[in-house]
Design a protein around this motif. Structure first.
Motif, PDB file in Angstrom:
ATOM      1  N   ASP A  95       0.832  -1.202   0.000  1.00  0.00           N
ATOM      2  CA  ASP A  95       0.000   0.000   0.000  1.00  0.00           C
ATOM      3  C   ASP A  95       0.867   1.253   0.000  1.00  0.00           C
ATOM      4  N   TRP A  96       0.348   2.312  -0.627  1.00  0.00           N
ATOM      5  CA  TRP A  96       1.109   3.569  -0.705  1.00  0.00           C
ATOM      6  C   TRP A  96       1.013   4.377   0.576  1.00  0.00           C
ATOM      7  N   LYS A  97       0.050   4.052   1.456  1.00  0.00           N
ATOM      8  CA  LYS A  97      -0.092   4.807   2.698  1.00  0.00           C
ATOM      9  C   LYS A  97       1.015   4.432   3.676  1.00  0.00           C
ATOM     10  N   ASP A  98       1.729   5.418   4.167  1.00  0.00           N
ATOM     11  CA  ASP A  98       2.816   5.185   5.119  1.00  0.00           C
ATOM     12  C   ASP A  98       2.263   5.127   6.536  1.00  0.00           C
ATOM     13  N   LYS A  99       1.442   4.079   6.791  1.00  0.00           N
ATOM     14  CA  LYS A  99       0.851   3.905   8.113  1.00  0.00           C
ATOM     15  C   LYS A  99       0.977   2.451   8.535  1.00  0.00           C
ATOM     16  N   ASP A 100       0.983   2.219   9.873  1.00  0.00           N
ATOM     17  CA  ASP A 100       1.073   0.856  10.371  1.00  0.00           C
ATOM     18  C   ASP A 100      -0.327   0.246  10.492  1.00  0.00           C
ATOM     19  N   GLY A 103      -3.030   2.395  11.998  1.00  0.00           N
ATOM     20  CA  GLY A 103      -3.324   3.678  11.371  1.00  0.00           C
ATOM     21  C   GLY A 103      -2.414   4.802  11.771  1.00  0.00           C
ATOM     22  N   ARG A 104      -1.319   4.488  12.479  1.00  0.00           N
ATOM     23  CA  ARG A 104      -0.385   5.515  12.912  1.00  0.00           C
ATOM     24  C   ARG A 104       0.717   5.696  11.883  1.00  0.00           C
ATOM     25  N   SER A 105       1.202   6.915  11.731  1.00  0.00           N
ATOM     26  CA  SER A 105       2.277   7.204  10.778  1.00  0.00           C
ATOM     27  C   SER A 105       3.558   6.512  11.203  1.00  0.00           C
ATOM     28  N   ARG A 111       9.699   4.665   6.326  1.00  0.00           N
ATOM     29  CA  ARG A 111       9.141   5.167   5.060  1.00  0.00           C
ATOM     30  C   ARG A 111      10.101   4.938   3.915  1.00  0.00           C
ATOM     31  N   ASN A 115       9.545   2.564   0.612  1.00  0.00           N
ATOM     32  CA  ASN A 115       9.728   3.057  -0.761  1.00  0.00           C
ATOM     33  C   ASN A 115      10.619   2.121  -1.561  1.00  0.00           C
ATOM     34  N   ARG A 118       8.634  -1.040  -2.340  1.00  0.00           N
ATOM     35  CA  ARG A 118       7.675  -0.820  -3.432  1.00  0.00           C
ATOM     36  C   ARG A 118       8.371  -0.840  -4.783  1.00  0.00           C
TER      37      ARG A 118
END
Length: 318
Positions: A95-100, A103-105, A111, A115, A118
């Motif tokens: 997933d592109w969302k940088d969250k665990d 839901g925390r950053s 990060r 990247n 990915r």
């Protein structure tokens, strides 16, 4: 009362087909209306009510669901395989969302690691030139199909046609976009949702003559048995775009039925349908100009006039 409700419940009832049925007819009345009743583990005749088979093993899930949302939430399997993706949708994607998971950053170090992962994942998903070719072609097919507004079934059929062309090495010496566009045109015709070559080339980056030539080539090589397009298949779409009532649509179909046999040979079906709509609109006092009809059908006004004259002469309308 409970029994009748259960019979109507499509969650517990599936109609048996001849291809997979072991018992397709009732031994009592000879009826083929045999229903599998999953929650009771029985196979029952709809006509006389005879229980043909009982104590059947239920191969369904152990949970129950009463609507689509519950089925989605309780299901523990992934999405079905699809021909519209080069890997058939079997590989995973980061997933592109940088969250665990909560839901925390995540931290900057994580990060940068994500990247890199990915990047490498996108590289290993296409391990050779054939898969890269397929990935690009299927993305082009999806883009063009979305622009044309065709259903998903057309995309699946088109993807299968392109995969066959790739396996038969029909792509060599031709552009990927050209073969993808020709496959989309063939897929539309095969699924009975015709789009003219002009409409196809409008959303493509390939010239009409190349699409036509490539379509003829892959159709012959793959043995695609595609019937000629029926002009009546264009009538509902053209009538809708021209905002014409149902009466005009019915009249246009009637004109096509009466004139297609001798006149359609050697003529474009979209222009023939457009001329029938123009004639039907005049007869029903729903006049549309030749330019309006020609723009919708993407043919010239000369084509509309010629086909219109031929049709009214054959019908004996003056």
């Amino acid at each position: 009362m409970v029994w009748s409700v259960r019979l109507r419940d499509d969650e517990h009832e599936t109609r048996q087909t001849e291809s997979d049925a072991t018992i397709s007819t009732c031994s009592e009345c000879g009826s083929s209306s045999v229903v599998r009743h999953s929650d009771q583990g029985e196979r029952v005749c709809e006509e006389c009510g005879l229980v043909i088979e009982e104590a059947m093993v239920d191969s369904g899930p152990e949970w129950r669901a009463f609507n689509h949302k519950e089925r989605q939430e309780k299901s523990r399997v992934g999405a079905p395989t699809t021909q519209t993706m080069h890997d058939k949708g079997l590989t995973t994607k980061i997933d592109w969302k940088d969250k665990d998971a909560y839901g925390r950053s995540i931290s900057s170090k994580k990060r940068s690691q994500m990247n890199r992962l990915r990047k490498w994942q996108s590289r290993i998903r296409t391990k050779d030139a054939g898969e890269r070719n397929l990935q690009f072609a299927l993305s082009e097919i999806d883009r063009m199909a979305s622009a044309l507004g065709v259903p998903r079934s057309v995309r699946e059929v088109t993807s299968m046609i392109y995969r066959r062309a790739l396996q038969e090495d029909l792509i060599r010496g031709r552009s990927i976009e050209g073969v993808a566009t020709a496959a989309l045109y063939a897929g539309c015709r095969q699924e009975g949702i015709p789009r003219s070559l002009e409409e196809i080339t409008e959303v493509s980056r390939i010239e009409r003559i190349e699409v036509s030539r490539t379509y003829r080539y892959i159709s012959n090589e793959l043995g695609l048995e595609l019937l000629p397009i029926d002009p009546k298949q264009y009538v509902p779409r053209f009538s809708s775009k021209l905002d014409l009532p149902q009466e005009v649509e019915a009249k246009a179909n009637e004109i096509i039925e009466e004139t297609a046999d001798p006149l359609l040979s050697g003529r474009g079906p979209s222009g023939f349908a457009a001329a029938a709509i123009y004639a039907a609109a005049l007869l029903c006092n729903e006049k549309r100009t030749q330019k309006e009809v020609a723009d919708v059908a993407q043919v010239t006004e000369v084509t509309i006039r010629n086909r219109y004259q031929e049709q009214i002469e054959m019908l004996g309308i003056h």
